[in-house]
Write a protein that holds these residues in place. Sequence first.
Motif, mmCIF file in Angstrom:
data_model
loop_
_atom_site.group_PDB
_atom_site.id
_atom_site.type_symbol
_atom_site.label_atom_id
_atom_site.label_comp_id
_atom_site.label_asym_id
_atom_site.label_seq_id
_atom_site.Cartn_x
_atom_site.Cartn_y
_atom_site.Cartn_z
ATOM 1 N N TRP A 1 12.388 -2.869 -0.631
ATOM 2 C CA TRP A 1 12.390 -3.307 -2.074
ATOM 3 C C TRP A 1 11.570 -2.595 -3.106
ATOM 4 C CZ3 TRP A 1 9.648 -6.341 -5.713
ATOM 5 C CH2 TRP A 1 10.461 -6.839 -6.629
ATOM 6 N N GLU A 2 10.188 -2.650 -2.843
ATOM 7 C CA GLU A 2 9.380 -1.972 -3.750
ATOM 8 C C GLU A 2 9.437 -0.545 -3.936
ATOM 9 O OE1 GLU A 2 5.401 -3.271 -2.494
ATOM 10 O OE2 GLU A 2 4.398 -2.113 -4.324
ATOM 11 N N ALA A 3 9.601 -0.069 -2.785
ATOM 12 C CA ALA A 3 9.387 1.434 -2.612
ATOM 13 C C ALA A 3 10.426 2.160 -3.626
ATOM 14 C CB ALA A 3 9.789 2.016 -1.195
ATOM 15 N N ASP B 1 -11.283 -2.802 1.128
ATOM 16 C CA ASP B 1 -11.416 -1.959 0.094
ATOM 17 C C ASP B 1 -10.542 -2.246 -0.963
ATOM 18 O OD1 ASP B 1 -9.428 -1.316 1.720
ATOM 19 O OD2 ASP B 1 -8.946 0.516 0.744
ATOM 20 N N LEU B 2 -9.250 -2.593 -0.737
ATOM 21 C CA LEU B 2 -8.356 -3.050 -1.832
ATOM 22 C C LEU B 2 -8.733 -4.488 -2.619
ATOM 23 C CD1 LEU B 2 -5.536 -2.610 -2.952
ATOM 24 C CD2 LEU B 2 -4.591 -4.188 -1.313
ATOM 25 N N ILE B 3 -9.540 -5.457 -1.602
ATOM 26 C CA ILE B 3 -9.906 -6.356 -2.448
ATOM 27 C C ILE B 3 -11.015 -6.047 -3.470
ATOM 28 C CG2 ILE B 3 -11.092 -8.666 -1.894
ATOM 29 C CD1 ILE B 3 -7.924 -8.595 -1.282
ATOM 30 N N SER C 1 -5.564 5.729 -8.407
ATOM 31 C CA SER C 1 -4.487 5.434 -8.457
ATOM 32 C C SER C 1 -4.123 4.030 -9.060
ATOM 33 C CB SER C 1 -3.769 5.347 -6.879
ATOM 34 O OG SER C 1 -4.563 4.593 -6.246
ATOM 35 N N SER C 2 -4.929 2.954 -8.926
ATOM 36 C CA SER C 2 -4.902 1.616 -9.147
ATOM 37 C C SER C 2 -5.002 1.589 -10.974
ATOM 38 C CB SER C 2 -6.119 0.810 -8.905
ATOM 39 O OG SER C 2 -6.015 0.549 -7.334
ATOM 40 N N GLY C 3 -5.900 2.887 -11.355
ATOM 41 C CA GLY C 3 -5.973 2.822 -12.832
ATOM 42 C C GLY C 3 -4.801 3.259 -13.207
ATOM 43 N N GLY D 1 0.829 -1.176 -0.078
ATOM 44 C CA GLY D 1 0.156 0.080 -0.076
ATOM 45 C C GLY D 1 1.026 1.229 0.191
ATOM 46 N N SER D 2 0.260 2.450 0.098
ATOM 47 C CA SER D 2 0.961 3.718 0.041
ATOM 48 C C SER D 2 1.657 3.968 1.422
ATOM 49 C CB SER D 2 0.005 4.825 -0.308
ATOM 50 O OG SER D 2 -0.682 4.169 -1.590
ATOM 51 N N PHE D 3 0.781 3.750 2.502
ATOM 52 C CA PHE D 3 1.187 4.120 3.866
ATOM 53 C C PHE D 3 1.752 5.497 3.745
ATOM 54 C CE2 PHE D 3 2.310 -0.627 3.013
ATOM 55 C CZ PHE D 3 1.260 -0.870 3.984
ATOM 56 N N TYR E 1 7.837 0.842 -10.461
ATOM 57 C CA TYR E 1 6.529 0.298 -9.929
ATOM 58 C C TYR E 1 6.776 -1.352 -10.119
ATOM 59 C CZ TYR E 1 1.794 -1.124 -9.039
ATOM 60 O OH TYR E 1 0.744 -1.754 -8.744
ATOM 61 N N GLN E 2 6.219 -1.905 -9.268
ATOM 62 C CA GLN E 2 6.078 -3.387 -9.230
ATOM 63 C C GLN E 2 4.624 -3.949 -8.829
ATOM 64 O OE1 GLN E 2 8.608 -5.470 -10.495
ATOM 65 N NE2 GLN E 2 10.256 -3.736 -10.194
ATOM 66 N N ARG E 3 4.167 -4.612 -9.653
ATOM 67 C CA ARG E 3 2.768 -5.344 -9.473
ATOM 68 C C ARG E 3 2.880 -6.064 -8.182
ATOM 69 N NH1 ARG E 3 3.953 -7.348 -13.940
ATOM 70 N NH2 ARG E 3 2.927 -9.380 -13.644
ATOM 71 N N THR E 4 1.698 -6.094 -7.512
ATOM 72 C CA THR E 4 1.630 -6.787 -6.291
ATOM 73 C C THR E 4 2.157 -8.514 -6.478
ATOM 74 O OG1 THR E 4 -0.069 -5.411 -5.437
ATOM 75 C CG2 THR E 4 0.323 -7.364 -4.465
ATOM 76 N N ALA E 5 1.614 -9.132 -7.642
ATOM 77 C CA ALA E 5 2.023 -10.482 -7.752
ATOM 78 C C ALA E 5 3.555 -10.613 -7.833
ATOM 79 C CB ALA E 5 1.744 -10.827 -9.333
ATOM 80 N N GLY F 1 -9.822 7.597 -4.699
ATOM 81 C CA GLY F 1 -8.315 7.471 -4.888
ATOM 82 C C GLY F 1 -7.839 6.349 -5.082
ATOM 83 N N ALA F 2 -8.304 5.292 -4.593
ATOM 84 C CA ALA F 2 -7.631 4.121 -4.721
ATOM 85 C C ALA F 2 -7.960 3.776 -6.102
ATOM 86 C CB ALA F 2 -8.281 3.025 -3.825
ATOM 87 N N LYS F 3 -8.954 3.946 -6.637
ATOM 88 C CA LYS F 3 -9.299 3.694 -8.126
ATOM 89 C C LYS F 3 -8.472 4.518 -9.066
ATOM 90 C CE LYS F 3 -14.464 2.900 -7.974
ATOM 91 N NZ LYS F 3 -15.448 3.609 -8.340
ATOM 92 N N GLY G 1 -10.075 -3.962 -15.277
ATOM 93 C CA GLY G 1 -8.940 -3.100 -15.683
ATOM 94 C C GLY G 1 -7.730 -2.619 -14.672
ATOM 95 N N VAL G 2 -8.156 -3.167 -13.512
ATOM 96 C CA VAL G 2 -7.145 -2.776 -12.184
ATOM 97 C C VAL G 2 -6.158 -4.049 -12.071
ATOM 98 C CG1 VAL G 2 -6.832 -2.083 -9.878
ATOM 99 C CG2 VAL G 2 -8.853 -1.360 -11.504
ATOM 100 N N TRP G 3 -6.610 -5.163 -12.364
ATOM 101 C CA TRP G 3 -5.766 -6.266 -11.643
ATOM 102 C C TRP G 3 -5.967 -7.176 -13.011
ATOM 103 C CZ3 TRP G 3 -3.197 -6.611 -6.835
ATOM 104 C CH2 TRP G 3 -3.574 -5.771 -5.971
HETATM 105 N N1 LIG Z 1 -2.168 -5.061 -10.787
HETATM 106 C C1 LIG Z 1 -1.573 -4.640 -9.401
HETATM 107 O O1 LIG Z 1 -0.702 -5.486 -9.116
HETATM 108 C C2 LIG Z 1 -2.330 -3.702 -8.644
HETATM 109 C C3 LIG Z 1 -3.500 -3.166 -9.029
HETATM 110 C C4 LIG Z 1 -3.948 -2.121 -8.010
HETATM 111 C C5 LIG Z 1 -3.190 -1.819 -6.538
HETATM 112 N N2 LIG Z 1 -2.152 -2.714 -6.751
HETATM 113 C C6 LIG Z 1 -1.494 -2.607 -5.316
HETATM 114 O O2 LIG Z 1 -2.230 -2.110 -4.244
HETATM 115 C C7 LIG Z 1 -1.980 -1.143 -3.275
HETATM 116 C C8 LIG Z 1 -2.899 -0.090 -3.366
HETATM 117 O O3 LIG Z 1 -2.521 0.926 -2.410
HETATM 118 P P1 LIG Z 1 -3.353 2.091 -2.036
HETATM 119 O O4 LIG Z 1 -4.546 1.493 -1.425
HETATM 120 O O5 LIG Z 1 -2.748 2.889 -1.058
HETATM 121 O O6 LIG Z 1 -3.781 2.789 -3.387
HETATM 122 C C9 LIG Z 1 -0.415 -0.748 -3.902
HETATM 123 O O7 LIG Z 1 0.312 -1.549 -3.364
HETATM 124 C C10 LIG Z 1 -0.534 -1.385 -5.351
HETATM 125 O O8 LIG Z 1 0.485 -1.618 -6.063
HETATM 126 C C11 LIG Z 1 -1.665 -3.739 -7.398
#
Ligand SMILES: NC(=O)c1ccc[n+]([C@@H]2O[C@H](COP(=O)(O)O)[C@@H](O)[C@H]2O)c1
Length: 319
Positions: A121-123, A167-169, A310-312, A49-51, A127-131, A306-308, A176-178
């Motif tokens: 590592w990620e920070a 909310d993240l789930i 950013s994710s987008g 996340g952003s933290f 940008y690295q995808r969560t996977a 904001g999450a949407k 289009g986000v994941w």
């Molecule tokens: N496709 C993906 O891997 C993907 C999509 C959306 C959010 N995320 C991650 O979820 C987290 C979302 O953080 P926030 O809730 O602060 O926006 C971030 O670590 C972001 O990298 C990953």
Amino acid sequence: MASSAASSSSSGSSSPRFTNPPNYVFPHNRLSRVMRNPEKTPIVLVACGSFSPVTYLHLRMFEMAVDYARQNTDFEVVGGYMSPVSDQYKKPGLLSARHRVNMCTLGVNEHSFGWLMVDPWEAFQDYQRTAIVLDHFEYEINTVLGGVQTPSGEHRHVHVMLLAGSDLISTMSEPGVWSEPDLDHILGKYGTFIVERAGSDMDQATEALARWRHNIFFVPQLIQNDVSSTKVRLFLRRGLSIRYLLPASVVSYIEDHGLYKDDGPNQNQASSVSNNSNISSGGGSSPPDNEKEKEREASAGPDKEGAKQSSGTTPAPTQ
Ligand SMILES: NC(=O)c1ccc[n+]([C@@H]2O[C@H](COP(=O)(O)O)[C@@H](O)[C@H]2O)c1
Ligand SMILES: Nc1ncnc2c1ncn2[C@@H]1O[C@H](COP(=O)(O)OP(=O)(O)OP(=O)(O)O)[C@@H](O)[C@H]1O
């Protein structure tokens, strides 16, 4: 920060699959290397996340998950990590990675007996995808460190699991986000603990993810608390107290560095950590629309928009 192509890990083994930031060392000082109960399955919880900034609820998420795991599963939690996202994750209010990592570190170090760690590592790279982030943990913990042991010395593979708020789930069922392969990788291979979050319906959040339900664990919030980083930032801009919403050392850090006082054009640029490349798939080299963010923040509730947004703007997942 432009990431280096360094491929060495903390132990000196070479990693052909991952790019490490300069001078990177995987933190494992608080990882329990010997299990308490050999009958259990060892897991490590990773929160992405952003933290910005870290709050008590980010820290509480881990405690809630560990209680849940102890009472309802056969898992033994051997460690927990916060993995702050890269500066290249375009999200309004996202402070530089340097400050976010520093604040998370202060937060987890509040108690010397803690089991939480911050992995930078990620920070400090692209940008690295969560996977990919979860793959990195899998590699460092199981390949480099060799997993953990039972009290009698038997080797055990550690299961890496994503820890997230509901909310993240929810964003996982938004188009289009994941990517589908990433979801399968995250929820099929690894699995997740989902902490209930006020304003986010857990059932709805996971309806679309039913096929991985065996790997999804729902953690109810027994004491509802919807502290969010967005609200903390809003309080700071309005000159309101943020004490007791986040660790005292983090409050002092914010005060000492004058953080979040305004929402200047792009807080990332104020960082000593430079951010040269832009990998946003939306061609979004423009700074976040902070006026819109203000309006959004002024209306109470979790920062879903904001999450949407950013994710987008994350890079289109590629496999
Ligand atoms: N496709 C993906 O891997 C993907 C999509 C959306 C959010 N995320 C991650 O979820 C987290 C979302 O953080 P926030 O809730 O602060 O926006 C971030 O670590 C972001 O990298 C990953
Ligand atoms: N109050 C909370 N309850 C449950 N989960 C939370 C809470 N606050 C944060 N989380 C979870 O912590 C993880 C990282 O959160 P993140 O950094 O996005 O914090 P946030 O408070 O949602 O930030 P922002 O308000 O800037 O969007 C996410 O999985 C998020 O769902």
